[in-house]
Motif scaffolding. Structure first.
Motif, mmCIF file in Angstrom:
data_model
loop_
_atom_site.group_PDB
_atom_site.id
_atom_site.type_symbol
_atom_site.label_atom_id
_atom_site.label_comp_id
_atom_site.label_asym_id
_atom_site.label_seq_id
_atom_site.Cartn_x
_atom_site.Cartn_y
_atom_site.Cartn_z
ATOM 1 N N ASN A 174 -26.002 15.405 49.826
ATOM 2 C CA ASN A 174 -26.019 14.981 51.224
ATOM 3 C C ASN A 174 -25.458 13.573 51.409
ATOM 4 N N TYR A 175 -24.744 13.075 50.410
ATOM 5 C CA TYR A 175 -24.162 11.728 50.430
ATOM 6 C C TYR A 175 -25.232 10.644 50.508
ATOM 7 N N HIS A 176 -26.405 10.912 49.958
ATOM 8 C CA HIS A 176 -27.462 9.905 49.868
ATOM 9 C C HIS A 176 -27.413 9.260 48.484
ATOM 10 N N PRO A 177 -27.635 7.932 48.387
ATOM 11 C CA PRO A 177 -27.611 7.259 47.082
ATOM 12 C C PRO A 177 -28.659 7.844 46.135
ATOM 13 N N MET A 178 -28.279 8.003 44.884
ATOM 14 C CA MET A 178 -29.169 8.579 43.882
ATOM 15 C C MET A 178 -29.064 7.764 42.595
ATOM 16 N N GLN A 179 -30.210 7.472 42.005
ATOM 17 C CA GLN A 179 -30.268 6.721 40.753
ATOM 18 C C GLN A 179 -30.965 7.581 39.699
ATOM 19 N N LEU A 180 -30.291 7.849 38.593
ATOM 20 C CA LEU A 180 -30.853 8.647 37.524
ATOM 21 C C LEU A 180 -31.482 7.753 36.467
ATOM 22 N N THR A 181 -32.508 8.271 35.799
ATOM 23 C CA THR A 181 -33.012 7.602 34.609
ATOM 24 C C THR A 181 -32.018 7.828 33.474
ATOM 25 N N GLU A 182 -32.165 7.081 32.407
ATOM 26 C CA GLU A 182 -31.271 7.258 31.258
ATOM 27 C C GLU A 182 -31.394 8.663 30.693
ATOM 28 N N SER A 237 -31.339 23.191 56.477
ATOM 29 C CA SER A 237 -30.531 22.557 55.439
ATOM 30 C C SER A 237 -30.815 21.064 55.314
ATOM 31 N N ASP A 238 -31.656 20.512 56.204
ATOM 32 C CA ASP A 238 -32.096 19.112 56.094
ATOM 33 C C ASP A 238 -33.624 19.088 55.981
ATOM 34 N N PRO A 239 -34.182 19.594 54.870
ATOM 35 C CA PRO A 239 -35.640 19.779 54.767
ATOM 36 C C PRO A 239 -36.431 18.487 54.866
ATOM 37 N N ASN A 240 -35.849 17.353 54.560
ATOM 38 C CA ASN A 240 -36.592 16.087 54.638
ATOM 39 C C ASN A 240 -37.051 15.788 56.060
ATOM 40 N N TYR A 241 -36.226 16.154 57.040
ATOM 41 C CA TYR A 241 -36.618 15.929 58.435
ATOM 42 C C TYR A 241 -37.882 16.716 58.763
ATOM 43 N N TRP A 242 -38.016 17.893 58.169
ATOM 44 C CA TRP A 242 -39.107 18.799 58.523
ATOM 45 C C TRP A 242 -40.338 18.619 57.643
ATOM 46 N N ASP A 243 -40.444 17.471 57.008
ATOM 47 C CA ASP A 243 -41.606 17.126 56.194
ATOM 48 C C ASP A 243 -42.499 16.187 57.003
ATOM 49 N N LEU A 244 -43.663 16.664 57.410
ATOM 50 C CA LEU A 244 -44.560 15.868 58.248
ATOM 51 C C LEU A 244 -45.041 14.612 57.523
ATOM 52 N N GLN A 245 -45.014 14.632 56.206
ATOM 53 C CA GLN A 245 -45.445 13.468 55.428
ATOM 54 C C GLN A 245 -44.656 12.219 55.799
ATOM 55 N N ARG A 246 -43.390 12.357 56.114
ATOM 56 C CA ARG A 246 -42.574 11.180 56.406
ATOM 57 C C ARG A 246 -42.999 10.498 57.704
ATOM 58 N N LEU A 247 -43.698 11.223 58.582
ATOM 59 C CA LEU A 247 -44.112 10.667 59.864
ATOM 60 C C LEU A 247 -45.560 10.189 59.853
ATOM 61 N N VAL A 248 -46.450 10.996 59.299
ATOM 62 C CA VAL A 248 -47.881 10.652 59.367
ATOM 63 C C VAL A 248 -48.526 10.704 57.989
#
Length: 416
Positions: free
Chosen positions: A342-350, A256-267
């Motif tokens: 997930n209570y993370h800030p989000m900015q939408l385009t117009e 349920s937290d897929p961002n943690y399991w993305d290797l791109q964020r580390l290497v």
């Protein structure tokens, strides 16, 4: 070695002494949301589309003092929620919590996970948070729960991860040794643990870890006891976790937290390493990630019982015909700036903002009065209808909104 019965009895005594979680009872619905406890958003996360049916049965397996049960009732109107727990003391608090908040659709049973088969019927959503790792036989426990999951249903699970709890395990062992023959006296265990943290040097690794990660919640003795003097705990790594999952006989639907399991964020700066990782299995890749970032203290994930119908929105015609809806678990909507599921800030385009506002209009309200006893409703707008009215947003932009869980989609043949 203690028998499973003695271990279960010890766990029950802990939670009778310190009912957990110790959140304050409220005379109103619980604040905010947890999207994992909302059938609509949890199902959409797992399947890529809204569920056909919203009137379902939910099981809260190991409800403790009823915090999760309270949310499950309030976040899922029209559902019936059953909750079980081993601790009678915790159940009494759960009943009172739900009574005071108005969560009247909850029913409670004094049962262990092993005995869940005593409940009638199957459940569409099973929630089991912080329970399996405290069982003497977690595999038996997850099999028991799996037997109660309806076809097409999903299960939400939370268990401990060993790498991010290494310092906790050291303190647990130190407290147990210092307690000696008083081990099992949980109030004494809390006293010993508090004295240890107060006496150790400020630069001590265990002290620093506690202050950095857990000290706020551990101000309450119930939280401290649950963390440091628990009589039964099994911590997992990726390999042992998937042994547990495989034993369930269910399908793994994702963390349920897929961002943690993305290797791109580390290497991500090393394309060669990303390419090498493509040759690994999913489990091997997950293992690399937790080895390189060993702060993870728990795994939270979904399982499902086939048949499971997952959406594929790559076809333009299908996407245009889909019925869109704004994710109900957004904080601060309607606005271009808000907190996501997930209570993370989000900015939408117009353009994104205009599209979502169009989705959020009261489609489906009764048409102009016809004088008949049963009024027909206006059909809900589909993606194509709204895109025709909104400039500067294309189908790829819609897919981005859906991938970010801001937008929920129903197939054109879907029914609510």
């Amino acid at each position: 070695m203690n028998s499973p019965e003695k271990i279960s009895s010890a766990v029950q005594r802990l939670y009778d002494t310190y009912p957990f979680p110790p959140e304050t009872l409220l005379d109103e619905p619980p604040p905010g949301y947890n999207w994992r406890w909302n059938w609509l958003t949890a199902y959409n996360f797992c399947m890529g589309h809204k569920p056909e049916h919203l009137s379902i049965r939910i099981l809260d397996a190991g409800c403790g003092t009823g915090v999760s049960t309270d949310y499950l009732v309030h976040l899922n109107p029209g559902t019936q929620v059953s909750a079980i727990d081993l601790s009678q003391g915790a159940l009494e608090m759960a009943r009172e919590r739900c009574r005071r908040s108005g969560a009247t659709r909850a029913e409670f049973h004094h049962l262990s996970i092993y005995d869940v088969g005593q409940l009638q019927g199957e459940f569409d959503l099973i929630n089991c948070v912080g329970v399996l790792h405290h069982l003497p036989d977690p595999i038996r426990g997850i099999k028991a729960l799996a037997s109660k999951l309806a076809p097409g249903g999903i299960m939400h699970i939370f268990v401990y991860a060993e790498l991010g709890r290494w310092e906790i395990r050291l303190m647990q062992e130190a407290i147990a040794l210092l307690q000696g023959d008083k081990r099992g006296d949980y109030e004494d265990g809390v006293k010993v643990g508090r004295e240890l943290f107060a006496s150790l040097p400020e630069n001590n690794r265990l002290v620093q870890y506690e202050q950095r990660r857990w000290s706020m919640e551990n101000q309450r003795d119930a939280s401290f006891a649950d963390m440091y003097v628990h009589p039964q705990e099994i911590d997992y790594n990726i390999e042992t976790l998937f042994e547990l999952i495989d034993a369930s006989g269910l399908e793994f639907l994702g963390f349920s937290d897929p961002n943690y399991w993305d290797l791109q964020r580390l290497v991500g700066k090393a394309p060669d390493l990303i390419e090498r990782a493509e040759n690994l299995s999913d489990i091997q890749r997950y293992r690399v990630i937790e080895l390189l970032d060993p702060e993870i203290s728990h795994y939270e994930f979904f399982l499902g019982r086939p048949p499971l119908v997952k959406a594929d929105w790559s076809q333009d015609d299908l996407l245009k015909a889909a019925i869109p809806e704004v994710n109900p678990c957004l904080h601060g909507w309607p606005s271009q700036t808000f907190l996501d599921y997930n209570y993370h800030p989000m900015q939408l385009t117009e353009a994104e903002f205009e599209f979502l506002k169009a989705c959020d209009e009261k489609a489906g309200e009764p048409a102009a009065a016809t004088g008949s006893a049963s009024e027909e409703t206006q059909p809900k707008k589909n993606v194509g209808d709204i895109l025709a009215q909104v400039k500067d947003l294309d189908l790829d932009g819609l897919r981005s909104l859906q991938k970010r869980q801001i937008l929920l989609l129903s197939p054109p043949t879907g029914r609510e």
